[in-house]
Motif scaffolding. Structure first.
Motif, mmCIF file in Angstrom:
data_model
loop_
_atom_site.group_PDB
_atom_site.id
_atom_site.type_symbol
_atom_site.label_atom_id
_atom_site.label_comp_id
_atom_site.label_asym_id
_atom_site.label_seq_id
_atom_site.Cartn_x
_atom_site.Cartn_y
_atom_site.Cartn_z
ATOM 1 N N ASP A 85 -7.041 9.265 -0.043
ATOM 2 C CA ASP A 85 -7.762 9.063 1.205
ATOM 3 C C ASP A 85 -8.021 7.587 1.449
ATOM 4 O OD1 ASP A 85 -7.786 11.705 1.772
ATOM 5 O OD2 ASP A 85 -9.824 12.067 1.031
ATOM 6 N N LEU A 86 -8.462 6.953 0.385
ATOM 7 C CA LEU A 86 -8.730 5.528 0.506
ATOM 8 C C LEU A 86 -7.463 4.770 0.850
ATOM 9 C CD1 LEU A 86 -10.659 3.163 0.236
ATOM 10 C CD2 LEU A 86 -10.162 3.105 -2.211
ATOM 11 N N LEU A 87 -6.416 5.151 0.172
ATOM 12 C CA LEU A 87 -5.136 4.492 0.440
ATOM 13 C C LEU A 87 -4.704 4.735 1.873
ATOM 14 C CD1 LEU A 87 -2.731 2.922 -0.571
ATOM 15 C CD2 LEU A 87 -1.755 5.053 -1.411
ATOM 16 N N GLN A 88 -4.940 5.946 2.300
ATOM 17 C CA GLN A 88 -4.562 6.244 3.676
ATOM 18 C C GLN A 88 -5.347 5.402 4.660
ATOM 19 O OE1 GLN A 88 -1.963 8.080 4.720
ATOM 20 N NE2 GLN A 88 -2.569 6.957 6.554
ATOM 21 N N SER A 89 -6.600 5.190 4.330
ATOM 22 C CA SER A 89 -7.409 4.379 5.235
ATOM 23 C C SER A 89 -6.904 2.948 5.261
ATOM 24 C CB SER A 89 -8.877 4.421 4.807
ATOM 25 O OG SER A 89 -9.067 3.687 3.616
ATOM 26 N N ILE A 90 -6.423 2.491 4.095
ATOM 27 C CA ILE A 90 -5.855 1.146 4.057
ATOM 28 C C ILE A 90 -4.618 1.076 4.934
ATOM 29 C CG2 ILE A 90 -4.792 -0.569 2.569
ATOM 30 C CD1 ILE A 90 -6.548 0.496 0.290
ATOM 31 N N LEU A 91 -3.771 2.055 4.749
ATOM 32 C CA LEU A 91 -2.544 2.081 5.549
ATOM 33 C C LEU A 91 -2.865 2.171 7.043
ATOM 34 C CD1 LEU A 91 -0.195 4.362 3.453
ATOM 35 C CD2 LEU A 91 0.217 2.003 4.121
ATOM 36 N N SER A 92 -3.828 3.003 7.347
ATOM 37 C CA SER A 92 -4.196 3.145 8.753
ATOM 38 C C SER A 92 -4.682 1.823 9.312
ATOM 39 C CB SER A 92 -5.292 4.199 8.896
ATOM 40 O OG SER A 92 -4.830 5.441 8.455
ATOM 41 N N SER A 93 -5.440 1.143 8.494
ATOM 42 C CA SER A 93 -5.950 -0.141 8.937
ATOM 43 C C SER A 93 -4.825 -1.105 9.237
ATOM 44 C CB SER A 93 -6.864 -0.718 7.857
ATOM 45 O OG SER A 93 -7.280 -2.012 8.219
ATOM 46 N N TYR A 94 -3.861 -1.127 8.343
ATOM 47 C CA TYR A 94 -2.713 -2.009 8.578
ATOM 48 C C TYR A 94 -1.980 -1.611 9.846
ATOM 49 C CZ TYR A 94 -2.943 -4.563 4.184
ATOM 50 O OH TYR A 94 -3.315 -5.388 3.178
ATOM 51 N N GLU A 95 -1.808 -0.336 9.988
ATOM 52 C CA GLU A 95 -1.063 0.112 11.163
ATOM 53 C C GLU A 95 -1.792 -0.227 12.444
ATOM 54 O OE1 GLU A 95 1.901 0.917 11.159
ATOM 55 O OE2 GLU A 95 1.966 0.891 8.988
ATOM 56 N N LYS A 96 -3.087 -0.013 12.429
ATOM 57 C CA LYS A 96 -3.844 -0.332 13.637
ATOM 58 C C LYS A 96 -3.794 -1.814 13.928
ATOM 59 C CE LYS A 96 -7.441 1.798 12.092
ATOM 60 N NZ LYS A 96 -8.848 2.226 11.927
ATOM 61 N N ALA B 234 0.829 -1.208 0.000
ATOM 62 C CA ALA B 234 0.000 0.000 0.000
ATOM 63 C C ALA B 234 0.858 1.251 0.000
ATOM 64 C CB ALA B 234 -0.931 -0.016 1.215
ATOM 65 N N MET B 235 1.948 1.174 0.705
ATOM 66 C CA MET B 235 2.848 2.332 0.737
ATOM 67 C C MET B 235 3.490 2.560 -0.625
ATOM 68 S SD MET B 235 4.475 1.637 4.495
ATOM 69 C CE MET B 235 5.885 2.672 4.225
ATOM 70 N N GLN B 236 3.787 1.481 -1.307
ATOM 71 C CA GLN B 236 4.326 1.626 -2.657
ATOM 72 C C GLN B 236 3.285 2.263 -3.567
ATOM 73 O OE1 GLN B 236 5.812 -2.137 -4.047
ATOM 74 N NE2 GLN B 236 7.126 -2.451 -2.241
ATOM 75 N N LEU B 237 2.065 1.812 -3.384
ATOM 76 C CA LEU B 237 0.985 2.387 -4.190
ATOM 77 C C LEU B 237 0.821 3.867 -3.904
ATOM 78 C CD1 LEU B 237 -1.348 2.102 -6.146
ATOM 79 C CD2 LEU B 237 -2.773 1.317 -4.235
ATOM 80 N N ARG B 238 0.960 4.203 -2.664
ATOM 81 C CA ARG B 238 0.852 5.615 -2.306
ATOM 82 C C ARG B 238 1.952 6.424 -2.976
ATOM 83 N NH1 ARG B 238 1.467 7.438 3.820
ATOM 84 N NH2 ARG B 238 3.559 6.643 3.436
ATOM 85 N N ALA B 239 3.135 5.856 -3.007
ATOM 86 C CA ALA B 239 4.240 6.568 -3.647
ATOM 87 C C ALA B 239 3.917 6.838 -5.108
ATOM 88 C CB ALA B 239 5.513 5.740 -3.517
#
Length: 378
Positions: free
Chosen positions: A40-51, A23-28
DNA sequence: TGCATTTGACCATC
DNA sequence: GATGGTCAAATGCA
């Protein structure tokens, strides 16, 4: 001791880590083309992983003894406030620091666990303040402190006598920034959720005064939820000192980042200062706010009660439903991220932290996990 | 009238 | 003795 569950746990960690990396690669890639919604969606994905990673790592069977529970808000905050390339490192360091801190603290125990938070009043909305941790406090004293511009207020739990709850807190307005209040909590609440007042008391007099001032001088401006989140993310600072082991507390509420440790005094300071990191569009806020209508239907992530989240986490769905804690209603519309969103209710009578939202990504919640957002968007 | 806040006095610690 | 923390009577408010 290696077990099957441990192996599964590690596998899960690996999978989540891998997904996060992707997901981080995708964000890049997306960063080159400003697609806000996608990001935003990507961020939510990342947040989900982090949580998920945070929760998993904190809930991993630890070497005894386990560290005391610390604010989950700081856990979540940490996972979001660090730069995208070092989330795991930061989290690991935080855990290590926390464990070291706890270890030191255990050598010099004091009568009551003490920790400090610094919160800022929102200049425009007055949404943030020291009286908003969901507990019912009663002021029992005020004292001018040497060298301090503002007096220190002393609060104790309203249920001190009725529930033998000996939690105290001190509220000290910052000299440098009058909008900042330093909250020193002493002792943990034993009154628990069930003992809390259904209608929470008004905020501290200092906060009411501040809010009055701000509202008086402002032009009734109000921040959008995202702005408030960013403001909170920018200004939230949490420090912990002399944390004690409390078995009833959960690793879910452990602080993610210990910015400093003073070994001699065994004081552990935690600072969570998202500062100017605007890469994360604020998908969290640190507090769940009581709807104010029921003692049992809310939980807060404030320092004194972070373990509430763990309690809820431990509840079976049926129990949650029986307790009426959540019911399904996912049709919120006031956010770009609408699925699985917690939103705080603005009707809490003692909290100026209103209208804040706590976003939860779909992966965080079982599809059957019911939430009632009905009253959250009034 | 009941409850919360205010405020001066008292106590403990350094 | 200075300072911080707490007590409790007085006061305010709904």
């Amino acid at each position: 001791m290696e077990s099957a569950s441990s192996w599964e746990y590690n596998s899960l960690i690996n999978e989540l880590t891998q997904g996060r990396e992707q997901a981080m690669q995708l964000r890049a890639h997306l960063n080159s083309t400003p697609l806000t919604e996608s990001q935003d969606l990507l961020q939510s994905i990342l947040s989900s992983y982090e949580k998920s990673l945070s929760i998993l790592k904190w809930s991993e069977p630890l070497v005894q003894p386990q560290p005391p529970a610390l604010p989950i808000s700081t856990v979540l905050e940490s996972s979001l406030s660090v730069d995208g390339s070092s989330l795991s490192d930061d989290l690991s360091k935080s855990i290590q620091a926390h464990n070291e801190c706890y270890s030191n603290a255990s050598k010099k125990r004091k009568a009551m666990p003490t920790w400090t938070e610094q919160v800022r009043i929102n200049p425009h909305t007055g949404l943030e303040g020291p009286g908003e941790d969901g507990y019912s406090w009663r002021k029992y004293g005020q004292k001018d402190i040497l060298g301090a511009k503002y007096p220190r207020s002393y609060y104790r739990c309203t249920y001190r006598h009725t529930h033998n709850c000996w939690a105290n807190k001190q509220v000290q307005r910052s000299d440098d920034d009058p909008s900042v209040f330093e909250l020193t909590y002493k002792g943990t609440h034993t009154c628990n959720l069930a003992s809390r007042s259904a209608t929470l008391p008004p905020p501290s007099s200092e906060i009411q005064e501040m809010k009055h001032d701000y509202h008086h001088h402002s032009n009734n401006e109000s921040l959008q939820p995202g702005q408030m989140i960013m403001h909170l993310r920018t200004n939230l600072r949490v420090e912990t000192n002399d944390l004690e082991t409390t078995e009833e507390r959960s690793p879910f509420s452990a602080p993610p980042t210990f910015s400093s440790m003073t070994g001699e005094t065994n004081e552990c300071s935690l600072t969570v200062l998202p500062a100017n990191d605007h890469r994360f569009p604020g998908t969290y806020t640190p507090s769940f706010i009581s709807p104010g209508s029921s003692e049992s239907n809310y939980f807060s992530t404030s320092s004194n009660q972070m373990y509430d989240f763990k309690k809820i986490h431990d509840l079976k769905h049926s129990e949650l439903e029986q307790n009426g804690m959540f019911s399904t209603n996912a049709s919120s519309t006031n956010s770009p991220i609408t699925n699985g969103m917690f939103s705080t209710n603005a009707s809490s009578t003692n909290s100026p932290i209103t209208g804040l939202e706590f976003f939860m990504d779909p992966v965080d919640l079982d599809s059957n996990f019911p939430f009632d957002t009905t009253g959250f968007f009034s």
